[in-house]
Design an enzyme around this catalytic site. Structure first.
Site, PDB file in Angstrom:
ATOM      1  N   HIS A  10       0.835  -1.197   0.000  1.00 36.09           N
ATOM      2  CA  HIS A  10       0.000   0.000   0.000  1.00 36.09           C
ATOM      3  C   HIS A  10       0.872   1.250   0.000  1.00 36.09           C
ATOM      4  O   HIS A  10       1.837   1.335   0.735  1.00 36.09           O
ATOM      5  CB  HIS A  10      -0.894   0.017   1.242  1.00 36.09           C
ATOM      6  CG  HIS A  10      -1.803   1.215   1.290  1.00 36.09           C
ATOM      7  ND1 HIS A  10      -2.969   1.283   0.562  1.00 36.09           N
ATOM      8  CD2 HIS A  10      -1.698   2.389   1.949  1.00 36.09           C
ATOM      9  CE1 HIS A  10      -3.545   2.456   0.779  1.00 36.09           C
ATOM     10  NE2 HIS A  10      -2.801   3.145   1.617  1.00 36.09           N
ATOM     11  N   ASP A  40     -15.477   2.009   7.968  1.00 36.06           N
ATOM     12  CA  ASP A  40     -14.472   2.973   7.521  1.00 36.06           C
ATOM     13  C   ASP A  40     -15.095   4.002   6.583  1.00 36.06           C
ATOM     14  O   ASP A  40     -14.809   5.198   6.680  1.00 36.06           O
ATOM     15  CB  ASP A  40     -13.309   2.259   6.819  1.00 36.06           C
ATOM     16  CG  ASP A  40     -12.290   3.254   6.279  1.00 36.06           C
ATOM     17  OD1 ASP A  40     -11.678   3.955   7.099  1.00 36.06           O
ATOM     18  OD2 ASP A  40     -12.147   3.373   5.053  1.00 36.06           O
ATOM     19  N   ARG A  86     -15.285  12.163   9.323  1.00 37.00           N
ATOM     20  CA  ARG A  86     -13.998  12.823   9.611  1.00 37.00           C
ATOM     21  C   ARG A  86     -13.763  13.981   8.664  1.00 37.00           C
ATOM     22  O   ARG A  86     -13.225  15.019   9.040  1.00 37.00           O
ATOM     23  CB  ARG A  86     -12.854  11.815   9.500  1.00 37.00           C
ATOM     24  CG  ARG A  86     -12.771  10.860  10.683  1.00 37.00           C
ATOM     25  CD  ARG A  86     -11.855   9.685  10.364  1.00 37.00           C
ATOM     26  NE  ARG A  86     -10.501  10.102  10.059  1.00 37.00           N
ATOM     27  CZ  ARG A  86      -9.644   9.377   9.322  1.00 37.00           C
ATOM     28  NH1 ARG A  86     -10.011   8.200   8.831  1.00 37.00           N
ATOM     29  NH2 ARG A  86      -8.445   9.827   9.089  1.00 37.00           N
ATOM     30  N   SER A 131      -7.708   3.116   9.526  1.00 33.46           N
ATOM     31  CA  SER A 131      -8.476   3.149   8.283  1.00 33.46           C
ATOM     32  C   SER A 131      -7.738   2.383   7.177  1.00 33.46           C
ATOM     33  O   SER A 131      -8.310   1.513   6.503  1.00 33.46           O
ATOM     34  CB  SER A 131      -8.697   4.616   7.894  1.00 33.46           C
ATOM     35  OG  SER A 131      -9.130   4.743   6.569  1.00 33.46           O
ATOM     36  N   LYS A 168      -8.537  -1.825   5.695  1.00 30.91           N
ATOM     37  CA  LYS A 168      -8.850  -2.171   4.309  1.00 30.91           C
ATOM     38  C   LYS A 168      -7.905  -3.252   3.770  1.00 30.91           C
ATOM     39  O   LYS A 168      -8.319  -4.128   3.011  1.00 30.91           O
ATOM     40  CB  LYS A 168      -8.803  -0.916   3.438  1.00 30.91           C
ATOM     41  CG  LYS A 168     -10.072  -0.075   3.614  1.00 30.91           C
ATOM     42  CD  LYS A 168     -10.015   1.244   2.880  1.00 30.91           C
ATOM     43  CE  LYS A 168      -9.305   2.270   3.706  1.00 30.91           C
ATOM     44  NZ  LYS A 168      -9.527   3.654   3.340  1.00 30.91           N
TER      45      LYS A 168
END
Ligand code: URA
Ligand code: CA
Length: 434
Positions: free
Chosen positions: A82, A161, A168, A183, A187
């Site tokens: 990621h 999320d 947020r 968060s 995922k």
């Protein structure tokens, strides 16, 4: 349990128990807890932070709020990667075949670009016919058979999320490290990863502008992953200037192919080798990072990584011939040179604004629903530290219209030429394991 007590507890700086965190996540996901109470808790977390244990509990509660991808029928350690997002970040396109060619199964879920940053799915769609929608069964079968597949994010993962992120966004609680870390990690875990490699960007084009914050975020995510039994590593990498030379979808596919051939830009190649060796280590194919790097260089040199990219393209409906003939990809009508207004040295290349310049050409989306032009973008001919003579080409704009003044001015304004030579920014910062 009462939500008001949880808010008070966190407001006072105490830690929430696992049960309390699950109560909040389940209650909020099912609308039993209203936005105003959730907002108050998020703000308390913003100010008081969370312990490593709370962050791990929060992550797993978010994972369990929705469906999870079951990759257990794929043999081996499933490794995901990621990046926290950047400009011209073509690494996923390269790493998926590169690491898979070394024997690590890669079942990748990718996203689309927004604002000044690009997305892997959009880049893949520059390949005519490439489809990113596979059923779970097709996805798993393809990884078992070929070692790699890339699909779009499934909508039923981590609903908590999605809901919390929207809240947020309007309550000034996006930039909270425990909230960002949980968060992102939720995922990755819901998508089935056994092991995770994180590329946390820092600098002008990144989410985390300061190195300190990037390091804190990386440490939080590594801690969460290892706490919940997913071997996790991270690096900090520079995003003060765009990565590689190409920004734009078709252009980045070409850059990825070049890199898989061993003739890609130096910075992009280096980042792929660093992240790829971590993926081989957490994927238990290499004992050390050095050994991993050697394996990656081997599959670049002998062409197997490039051929596997071709295999991926073919399996998902595209024409594998593009790996040997990139002229088959969409090309823009005009190529417009941006020239240096003076001689000197490149001292800055604001990644954020160069990303915006590419977006304005149509390479990215200002709004989630915008349609992008896969053929357009920017190719940089210079990077920070290079010397230039007045009139040298700094960048080439690929566009389908000749009206590119706005992008051109952004490039002129944010590619800064000074009198003194500067060193290129350090690409790879800290490496974080546990
Ligand atoms: N990206 C995410 O997925 N979540 C955040 O909270 C921030 C960035
Ligand atoms: Ca690039």
């Amino acid at each position: 349990m009462r939500m008001v007590d949880l808010i008070k507890k966190k407001r006072n700086g105490d830690s929430l128990s696992k049960e309390e965190i699950i109560f909040f996540i389940n209650g909020y996901t099912t609308d039993a807890i209203p936005d105003y109470q959730a907002s108050a808790l998020l703000m308390a977390i913003y100010f008081k932070g969370m312990t490593a244990e709370e962050q791990a509990d929060l992550t797993m509660a978010i994972v369990e709020s929705g469906a999870q991808i079951d990759l257990s029928s794929i043999e081996g350690v499933k490794v995901d990667k990621h990046s926290t997002g950047g400009v011209g970040d073509t690494t996923s396109l390269i790493l998926v075949p590169l690491v898979a060619a070394c024997g690590v199964p890669v079942a990748k879920m990718s996203g689309r670009g927004l604002g000044h940053t690009g997305g892997t799915l959009d880049k893949l769609e520059a390949i005519e016919g490439f489809h990113i929608e596979l059923t779970s069964e097709e996805f798993v079968n393809q990884v078992n058979e070929l070692k790699l597949a890339i699909i779009g994010q499934s909508k039923n993962l981590t609903p908590a999320d999605q809901k919390i992120y929207s809240l947020r966004d309007v309550t000034a609680t996006v930039d909270s490290i425990p909230l960002i870390a949980s968060s992102i990690m939720s995922k990755k875990i819901a998508a089935g990863a056994d092991a995770i490699v994180l590329d946390v960007k820092t600098g002008d084009g990144a989410f985390m502008k300061s190195k300190e914050d990037a390091l804190k975020l990386a440490k939080s995510m590594v801690e969460i992953g290892n706490h919940v039994g997913r071997k996790t590593m991270a690096i900090i990498s520079d995003m003060s200037q765009p990565l590689g030379n190409a920004i734009g979808n078709s252009l980045e596919v070409i850059e990825a192919i070049d890199t898989l051939k061993g003739i890609g830009p130096k910075d992009l190649t280096e980042l792929c080798l660093v992240l790829g060796s971590q993926m081989l280590v957490v994927g238990e194919k290499a004992e050390t990072l050095e050994e991993g790097r050697g394996m990656l260089e081997q599959v670049i040199n002998d062409g197997t990584a490039l051929e596997l990219f071709g295999t991926l393209i073919e399996a998902q409906g595209g024409n594998r011939a593009i790996i040997h003939d990139t002229a088959l990809l969409p090309t823009a009508k005009y190529k417009i040179e941006v020239q240096a207004a003076r001689s000197g040295y490149i001292t800055e290349m604001g990644a954020n604004d160069i990303g915006v310049a590419a977006m304005l050409l149509g390479a990215g989306r200002a709004d989630k629903n915008d349609v992008i032009d896969l053929s357009v973008g920017i190719v940089l001919k210079k990077k920070i530290g290079d010397s230039v003579q007045k009139g040298d080409v700094l960048a080439v704009i690929h566009s389908n219209t000749e009206a590119v003044q706005q992008s051109e001015s952004l490039l002129q304004e944010h590619i800064i030429i000074g009198d003194e030579a500067v060193l290129p920014p350090q690409l790879i910062g800290e490496v974080i394991h546990e």
